[in-house]
Design a protein around this motif. Structure first.
Motif, PDB file in Angstrom:
ATOM      1  N   ILE A   1      18.421 108.911  83.145  1.00  0.00           N
ATOM      2  CA  ILE A   1      19.036 108.399  84.374  1.00  0.00           C
ATOM      3  C   ILE A   1      19.124 106.871  84.378  1.00  0.00           C
ATOM      4  O   ILE A   1      20.219 106.314  84.524  1.00  0.00           O
ATOM      5  CB  ILE A   1      18.300 108.943  85.613  1.00  0.00           C
ATOM      6  CG1 ILE A   1      18.579 110.446  85.745  1.00  0.00           C
ATOM      7  CG2 ILE A   1      18.731 108.207  86.883  1.00  0.00           C
ATOM      8  CD1 ILE A   1      17.725 111.149  86.779  1.00  0.00           C
TER       9      ILE A   1
ATOM     10  N   GLU B   1      27.946 105.618  88.348  1.00  0.00           N
ATOM     11  CA  GLU B   1      28.018 107.073  88.350  1.00  0.00           C
ATOM     12  C   GLU B   1      28.702 107.619  87.099  1.00  0.00           C
ATOM     13  O   GLU B   1      28.487 108.776  86.718  1.00  0.00           O
ATOM     14  CB  GLU B   1      28.747 107.582  89.602  1.00  0.00           C
ATOM     15  CG  GLU B   1      30.196 107.173  89.722  1.00  0.00           C
ATOM     16  CD  GLU B   1      30.386 105.861  90.462  1.00  0.00           C
ATOM     17  OE1 GLU B   1      31.501 105.611  90.931  1.00  0.00           O
ATOM     18  OE2 GLU B   1      29.401 105.100  90.575  1.00  0.00           O
TER      19      GLU B   1
ATOM     20  N   LEU C   1      26.058 108.723  84.736  1.00  0.00           N
ATOM     21  CA  LEU C   1      25.431 109.974  85.169  1.00  0.00           C
ATOM     22  C   LEU C   1      26.341 111.154  84.866  1.00  0.00           C
ATOM     23  O   LEU C   1      25.898 112.177  84.334  1.00  0.00           O
ATOM     24  CB  LEU C   1      25.131 109.922  86.667  1.00  0.00           C
ATOM     25  CG  LEU C   1      24.030 108.966  87.135  1.00  0.00           C
ATOM     26  CD1 LEU C   1      23.940 108.976  88.648  1.00  0.00           C
ATOM     27  CD2 LEU C   1      22.684 109.347  86.532  1.00  0.00           C
TER      28      LEU C   1
ATOM     29  N   VAL D   1      26.502 104.100  95.032  1.00  0.00           N
ATOM     30  CA  VAL D   1      26.783 105.106  94.019  1.00  0.00           C
ATOM     31  C   VAL D   1      27.244 106.367  94.746  1.00  0.00           C
ATOM     32  O   VAL D   1      26.504 106.922  95.562  1.00  0.00           O
ATOM     33  CB  VAL D   1      25.542 105.423  93.170  1.00  0.00           C
ATOM     34  CG1 VAL D   1      25.845 106.521  92.153  1.00  0.00           C
ATOM     35  CG2 VAL D   1      25.051 104.173  92.464  1.00  0.00           C
TER      36      VAL D   1
ATOM     37  N   GLN E   1      27.883 109.910  96.199  1.00  0.00           N
ATOM     38  CA  GLN E   1      27.044 111.109  96.192  1.00  0.00           C
ATOM     39  C   GLN E   1      27.924 112.335  96.020  1.00  0.00           C
ATOM     40  O   GLN E   1      29.000 112.430  96.605  1.00  0.00           O
ATOM     41  CB  GLN E   1      26.249 111.204  97.493  1.00  0.00           C
ATOM     42  CG  GLN E   1      25.179 112.292  97.468  1.00  0.00           C
ATOM     43  CD  GLN E   1      24.163 112.105  98.572  1.00  0.00           C
ATOM     44  OE1 GLN E   1      23.620 111.012  98.736  1.00  0.00           O
ATOM     45  NE2 GLN E   1      23.919 113.144  99.348  1.00  0.00           N
TER      46      GLN E   1
ATOM     47  N   VAL F   1      20.278 115.019  90.994  1.00  0.00           N
ATOM     48  CA  VAL F   1      20.254 113.613  91.390  1.00  0.00           C
ATOM     49  C   VAL F   1      21.628 113.165  91.864  1.00  0.00           C
ATOM     50  O   VAL F   1      21.782 112.494  92.886  1.00  0.00           O
ATOM     51  CB  VAL F   1      19.766 112.726  90.220  1.00  0.00           C
ATOM     52  CG1 VAL F   1      19.952 111.253  90.544  1.00  0.00           C
ATOM     53  CG2 VAL F   1      18.303 113.021  89.912  1.00  0.00           C
ATOM     54  N   ALA F   2      22.677 113.547  91.104  1.00  0.00           N
ATOM     55  CA  ALA F   2      24.037 113.128  91.458  1.00  0.00           C
ATOM     56  C   ALA F   2      24.474 113.697  92.799  1.00  0.00           C
ATOM     57  O   ALA F   2      25.170 113.040  93.577  1.00  0.00           O
ATOM     58  CB  ALA F   2      25.011 113.561  90.363  1.00  0.00           C
TER      59      ALA F   2
ATOM     60  N   SER G   1      21.756 110.261  94.735  1.00  0.00           N
ATOM     61  CA  SER G   1      22.412 109.076  94.164  1.00  0.00           C
ATOM     62  C   SER G   1      22.456 107.906  95.148  1.00  0.00           C
ATOM     63  O   SER G   1      22.491 106.742  94.735  1.00  0.00           O
ATOM     64  CB  SER G   1      23.830 109.431  93.714  1.00  0.00           C
ATOM     65  OG  SER G   1      24.602 109.878  94.818  1.00  0.00           O
TER      66      SER G   1
ATOM     67  N   LEU H   1      20.133 104.861  94.778  1.00  0.00           N
ATOM     68  CA  LEU H   1      20.265 103.907  93.673  1.00  0.00           C
ATOM     69  C   LEU H   1      20.936 102.596  94.076  1.00  0.00           C
ATOM     70  O   LEU H   1      20.944 101.650  93.301  1.00  0.00           O
ATOM     71  CB  LEU H   1      21.082 104.550  92.535  1.00  0.00           C
ATOM     72  CG  LEU H   1      20.461 105.793  91.887  1.00  0.00           C
ATOM     73  CD1 LEU H   1      21.456 106.421  90.918  1.00  0.00           C
ATOM     74  CD2 LEU H   1      19.171 105.437  91.168  1.00  0.00           C
TER      75      LEU H   1
END
Length: 485
Positions: free
Chosen positions: A36, A51, A54, A233, A235, A338-339, A343, A346
């Motif tokens: 990550i 992103e 990711l 970032v 989501q 996480v994404a 997110s 971040l």
């Protein structure tokens, strides 16, 4: 049986042992914790939003594990390819960030297509054509170039474009613009990463540094002191779609895709071969072409960029206890969570911390000990590494890749054009015959000349071999009645 030849998962999954699952879960979670922050840093190198890193790791990981033959290779964005993408697409994008992202995604898909063609042609053997010496110099050059791109971020001022020398001169001449708060924060992160590597090897120290820096930034507001943050970032998941590019872009992107193909193929094959030898299983570099093809196409469709096997990430995966490619799937699923859900956290990641993570990764590319060994082993080989290094620094990453590949082929042809040739003599008190040029004490047979060429006869070396035969025969004088080739 035919399905198993291109989908190795059908071979090993039925034999999967329940006892392996815990190890693969732990390894996958550990790998995700490493991927990550690294993916965020590499996206920055590629001049893409965070992103994109990711998405690339997530979509590539969801596909790669199905097709790969290696049990430990981790698919990821890498510093070398990221910088290659970032340095090559700026002019073509013309300052349009949306077009830049589309071009990067399309490059990944073109790269995947090249891997697929390589798989169809069973061209996995081409990875052996780039010498290790050239790779050493190339990686050292990449490390220095990467450092020149990240130092301005660490010191808190905007960098510039150009080759290594231009970037370095800009950095030195603008040191008076240093933001002290940014520098202190970045150095603190760098110190923690160094200590973590020293005392907590193969642990997700980078993730701890990222989380700690986000917490500190959220409570102390360093942006008020001029420290730049990562920013928002998005989501959720991106739409799966073809990049919005024109067919005419293909010609412009093909050299970049070929460079990504070459770098990824060599690096991934080297990683897979290393782990296969260590753990005693079969590695198929041609099969890895198919896995890389699927991973890159998936990354492109998911608005990411080109991926390959990553050495440090694969070492983390192996040291975490991975038993099978299931760990790659687990890591991809963690990044997916996480994404989709996390997110937004971040956005308060300080840019100097991200620069420190990249610089720490770069340190592993520049290996002084390897350069020293090359110097002691062969000044010629050392010189070849230096040429590859200077090619990256002076001509840029893309041209540096091409220079390295061309240099490898030139060396191959040079060695093939002048194979070792010698006269053979009998080893004393035996019936064995060996090289007399290296061991003059080996005995000649009276009136017999025995010649050996330690290489294949090819159209471009037959004149050289013939001349050597005549030269060595002439040294025997006129008493020879039988010549044996």
């Amino acid at each position: 049986m035919a399905m198993k030849t291109w989908l190795p998962m059908l071979e090993w999954l039925p034999r999967y042992q329940a006892a392996w699952l815990r190890a693969d879960l732990i390894a996958g979670i550990t790998l995700a914790a490493y991927l990550i922050p690294a993916s965020l840093g590499d996206a920055s190198l590629a001049n893409l939003p965070p992103e994109a890193g990711l998405y690339a790791c997530m979509f590539a990981g969801l596909i790669f594990w199905l097709f790969c033959s290696s049990r430990h290779t981790a698919i990821t964005v890498t510093s070398a390819i990221s910088l290659l993408v970032g340095a090559s697409l700026g002019e073509l994008a013309g300052g349009d960030t949306a077009r830049f992202g589309a071009l990067a995604a399309f490059t990944a898909m073109v790269t995947g297509s090249l891997y697929f063609l390589g798989w169809l042609a069973k061209a996995g053997v081409i990875v052996n054509f780039v010498s290790e010496t050239v790779l050493v110099g190339f990686k050292c050059g990449i490390a220095l170039f990467l450092t020149s791109t990240q130092l301005p971020k660490l010191f808190g001022f905007k960098g510039t474009h150009g080759d290594f020398w231009e970037r370095t001169w800009y950095f030195v001449s603008h040191l008076h613009e240093t933001n002290i708060a940014s520098l202190l924060l970045g150095l603190a992160a760098l110190l923690l990463l160094v200590l973590g590597k020293r005392f907590f090897k193969d642990k997700p120290v980078a993730l701890f540094v990222v989380v700690a820096s986000i917490v500190i930034a959220s409570t102390t507001n360093p942006s008020s002191r001029g420290v730049k943050m990562l920013g928002e970032v998005p989501q959720g998941l991106p739409p799966i779609r073809l990049p919005a590019v024109q067919l005419s872009d293909l010609n412009e992107l093909l050299p970049l895709a070929m460079a990504c193909f070459l770098l990824g193929a060599v690096e991934t094959a080297a990683i897979g071969r290393m782990f296969a030898l260590k753990h005693g299983y079969r590695f198929d570099p041609n099969q890895e072409f198919l896995a890389l093809a699927g991973a890159n196409v998936a990354a492109g469709l998911g608005q990411g960029f080109a991926v390959s096997g990553g050495m440090s990430q694969s070492l983390v995966n192996e040291s975490g206890g991975a038993k099978s490619p299931i760990s790659i799937l687990v890591a991809a699923l963690v990044i997916l969570v996480v994404a989709v859900f996390l997110s937004g956290m971040l956005r308060n990641l300080p840019q100097p911390v991200l620069a420190a993570i990249v610089l720490m990764a770069v340190a592993g590319l520049f290996k002084v000990s390897v350069l020293k060994r090359l110097w002691l082993f062969s000044h010629t080989e050392f010189g070849i590494a230096v040429v590859a290094l200077l090619g990256v620094l002076g001509s840029g990453i893309l041209r540096g890749v091409l220079i390295g590949a061309a240099l490898s082929l030139v060396l191959l042809l040079r060695r093939g054009s002048r194979p070792h040739t010698t006269e053979l003599g009998r080893v004393r008190d035996t019936d064995f015959f060996a090289d007399r040029l290296r061991h003059p004490e080996n005995e000649r047979l009276p009136e017999v000349f025995i010649f050996r060429c330690d290489g294949p006869l090819l159209f471009f070396n037959v004149d050289y071999v013939r001349d050597r035969f005549v030269e060595l025969l002439a040294q025997r004088g006129e008493g020879v009645k039988l010549a044996i080739f």
